[in-house]
Write a protein that holds these residues in place. Structure first.
Motif, PDB file in Angstrom:
ATOM      1  N   THR A  19      23.463  46.054  53.106  1.00 51.09           N
ATOM      2  CA  THR A  19      23.625  44.782  52.409  1.00 51.09           C
ATOM      3  C   THR A  19      24.138  45.019  50.994  1.00 51.09           C
ATOM      4  O   THR A  19      25.022  44.311  50.517  1.00 51.09           O
ATOM      5  CB  THR A  19      22.284  44.026  52.357  1.00 51.09           C
ATOM      6  N   TYR A  20      23.599  46.030  50.343  1.00 48.84           N
ATOM      7  CA  TYR A  20      24.009  46.339  48.972  1.00 48.84           C
ATOM      8  C   TYR A  20      25.465  46.799  48.929  1.00 48.84           C
ATOM      9  O   TYR A  20      26.230  46.373  48.065  1.00 48.84           O
ATOM     10  CB  TYR A  20      23.087  47.402  48.376  1.00 48.84           C
ATOM     11  N   THR A  21      25.883  47.651  49.858  1.00 44.28           N
ATOM     12  CA  THR A  21      27.274  48.118  49.855  1.00 44.28           C
ATOM     13  C   THR A  21      28.222  46.961  50.179  1.00 44.28           C
ATOM     14  O   THR A  21      29.314  46.888  49.618  1.00 44.28           O
ATOM     15  CB  THR A  21      27.489  49.293  50.821  1.00 44.28           C
ATOM     16  N   GLU A  22      27.805  46.054  51.064  1.00 40.86           N
ATOM     17  CA  GLU A  22      28.628  44.873  51.326  1.00 40.86           C
ATOM     18  C   GLU A  22      28.766  44.040  50.064  1.00 40.86           C
ATOM     19  O   GLU A  22      29.844  43.533  49.754  1.00 40.86           O
ATOM     20  CB  GLU A  22      28.012  44.029  52.445  1.00 40.86           C
ATOM     21  N   HIS A  23      27.667  43.900  49.343  1.00 40.60           N
ATOM     22  CA  HIS A  23      27.672  43.145  48.087  1.00 40.60           C
ATOM     23  C   HIS A  23      28.611  43.813  47.076  1.00 40.60           C
ATOM     24  O   HIS A  23      29.429  43.145  46.438  1.00 40.60           O
ATOM     25  CB  HIS A  23      26.248  43.051  47.534  1.00 40.60           C
ATOM     26  N   LEU A  24      28.497  45.127  46.924  1.00 42.68           N
ATOM     27  CA  LEU A  24      29.370  45.852  46.003  1.00 42.68           C
ATOM     28  C   LEU A  24      30.836  45.720  46.403  1.00 42.68           C
ATOM     29  O   LEU A  24      31.698  45.495  45.557  1.00 42.68           O
ATOM     30  CB  LEU A  24      29.000  47.337  45.961  1.00 42.68           C
ATOM     31  N   THR A  25      31.105  45.872  47.694  1.00 44.01           N
ATOM     32  CA  THR A  25      32.477  45.754  48.189  1.00 44.01           C
ATOM     33  C   THR A  25      33.034  44.374  47.873  1.00 44.01           C
ATOM     34  O   THR A  25      34.165  44.239  47.397  1.00 44.01           O
ATOM     35  CB  THR A  25      32.524  46.019  49.702  1.00 44.01           C
ATOM     36  N   SER A  26      32.242  43.348  48.107  1.00 43.83           N
ATOM     37  CA  SER A  26      32.661  41.979  47.822  1.00 43.83           C
ATOM     38  C   SER A  26      32.957  41.791  46.341  1.00 43.83           C
ATOM     39  O   SER A  26      33.982  41.205  45.969  1.00 43.83           O
ATOM     40  CB  SER A  26      31.584  41.000  48.286  1.00 43.83           C
ATOM     41  N   GLU A  27      32.071  42.301  45.483  1.00 46.41           N
ATOM     42  CA  GLU A  27      32.280  42.170  44.039  1.00 46.41           C
ATOM     43  C   GLU A  27      33.536  42.909  43.586  1.00 46.41           C
ATOM     44  O   GLU A  27      34.294  42.411  42.755  1.00 46.41           O
ATOM     45  CB  GLU A  27      31.070  42.694  43.277  1.00 46.41           C
ATOM     46  N   ILE A  28      33.763  44.085  44.132  1.00 51.96           N
ATOM     47  CA  ILE A  28      34.946  44.859  43.752  1.00 51.96           C
ATOM     48  C   ILE A  28      36.209  44.151  44.215  1.00 51.96           C
ATOM     49  O   ILE A  28      37.188  44.059  43.475  1.00 51.96           O
ATOM     50  CB  ILE A  28      34.857  46.293  44.301  1.00 51.96           C
ATOM     51  N   CYS A  29      36.197  43.610  45.428  1.00 58.88           N
ATOM     52  CA  CYS A  29      37.361  42.872  45.935  1.00 58.88           C
ATOM     53  C   CYS A  29      37.637  41.646  45.067  1.00 58.88           C
ATOM     54  O   CYS A  29      38.799  41.373  44.740  1.00 58.88           O
ATOM     55  CB  CYS A  29      37.153  42.470  47.387  1.00 58.88           C
ATOM     56  N   GLN A  30      36.592  40.921  44.691  1.00 59.87           N
ATOM     57  CA  GLN A  30      36.768  39.757  43.818  1.00 59.87           C
ATOM     58  C   GLN A  30      37.338  40.181  42.471  1.00 59.87           C
ATOM     59  O   GLN A  30      38.222  39.525  41.921  1.00 59.87           O
ATOM     60  CB  GLN A  30      35.441  39.021  43.625  1.00 59.87           C
ATOM     61  N   SER A  31      36.846  41.280  41.956  1.00 58.90           N
ATOM     62  CA  SER A  31      37.331  41.784  40.684  1.00 58.90           C
ATOM     63  C   SER A  31      38.810  42.168  40.771  1.00 58.90           C
ATOM     64  O   SER A  31      39.601  41.853  39.878  1.00 58.90           O
ATOM     65  CB  SER A  31      36.494  42.991  40.257  1.00 58.90           C
ATOM     66  N   MET A  32      39.179  42.842  41.853  1.00 53.47           N
ATOM     67  CA  MET A  32      40.574  43.244  42.024  1.00 53.47           C
ATOM     68  C   MET A  32      41.478  42.026  42.226  1.00 53.47           C
ATOM     69  O   MET A  32      42.590  41.986  41.708  1.00 53.47           O
ATOM     70  CB  MET A  32      40.721  44.226  43.181  1.00 53.47           C
ATOM     71  N   ASN A  33      41.003  41.030  42.962  1.00 54.49           N
ATOM     72  CA  ASN A  33      41.785  39.805  43.137  1.00 54.49           C
ATOM     73  C   ASN A  33      41.992  39.102  41.800  1.00 54.49           C
ATOM     74  O   ASN A  33      43.084  38.604  41.515  1.00 54.49           O
ATOM     75  CB  ASN A  33      41.117  38.862  44.142  1.00 54.49           C
ATOM     76  N   SER A  34      40.951  39.088  40.974  1.00 53.86           N
ATOM     77  CA  SER A  34      41.077  38.498  39.638  1.00 53.86           C
ATOM     78  C   SER A  34      42.097  39.267  38.814  1.00 53.86           C
ATOM     79  O   SER A  34      42.889  38.670  38.076  1.00 53.86           O
ATOM     80  CB  SER A  34      39.728  38.496  38.916  1.00 53.86           C
TER      81      SER A  34
END
Length: 119
Positions: A19-34
């Motif tokens: 769950t934590y790695t999914e959360h991190l992956t999601s945050e990193i993807c959002q950051s890269m999209n931004s």
């Protein structure tokens, strides 16, 4: 060979790891999209387009901009009024450009989101 016991404290820490790695992956993807959005805005600015508010930006993008995704060459070209202004050469991998590794008790993240160029 003797089996090592894993402490219950360590098990408690790693049970939520997926769950934590999914959360991190999601945050990193959002950051890269931004980041890509910021770069696209910079590309528009370099072409002389600046916006006072988000609403005028959204209207401009929906009426005058488009993106072509060339999957064969793994690149996206962004256009304004049919003129290219930004190129993003991405690299697709089986893990979407994000690698998560484990070394002892340390999680390492590695990302390759490609390169970009203002046109």
């Amino acid at each position: 060979m003797e089996a090592k016991k894993i402490s219950s404290e360590y098990l408690d820490k790693i049970k939520d790891l997926p769950t934590y790695t999914e959360h991190l992956t999601s945050e990193i993807c959002q950051s890269m999209n931004s980041k890509i959005e910021e770069l696209v805005l910079e590309g528009l600015k370099r072409k002389g387009f600046e916006f006072d508010d988000k609403l005028s930006l959204e209207k401009f993008v929906t009426t005058r901009c488009r993106v072509e995704d060339n999957k064969e060459f793994q690149e996206k070209t962004y256009f304004v009024d049919n003129t290219p202004f930004f190129l993003h050469k991405y690299r697709l991998t089986s893990n979407q450009g994000l690698g998560i590794g484990f070394k002892g008790h340390t999680i390492t993240l590695e990302a390759d989101w490609g390169t970009y160029m203002f046109l």
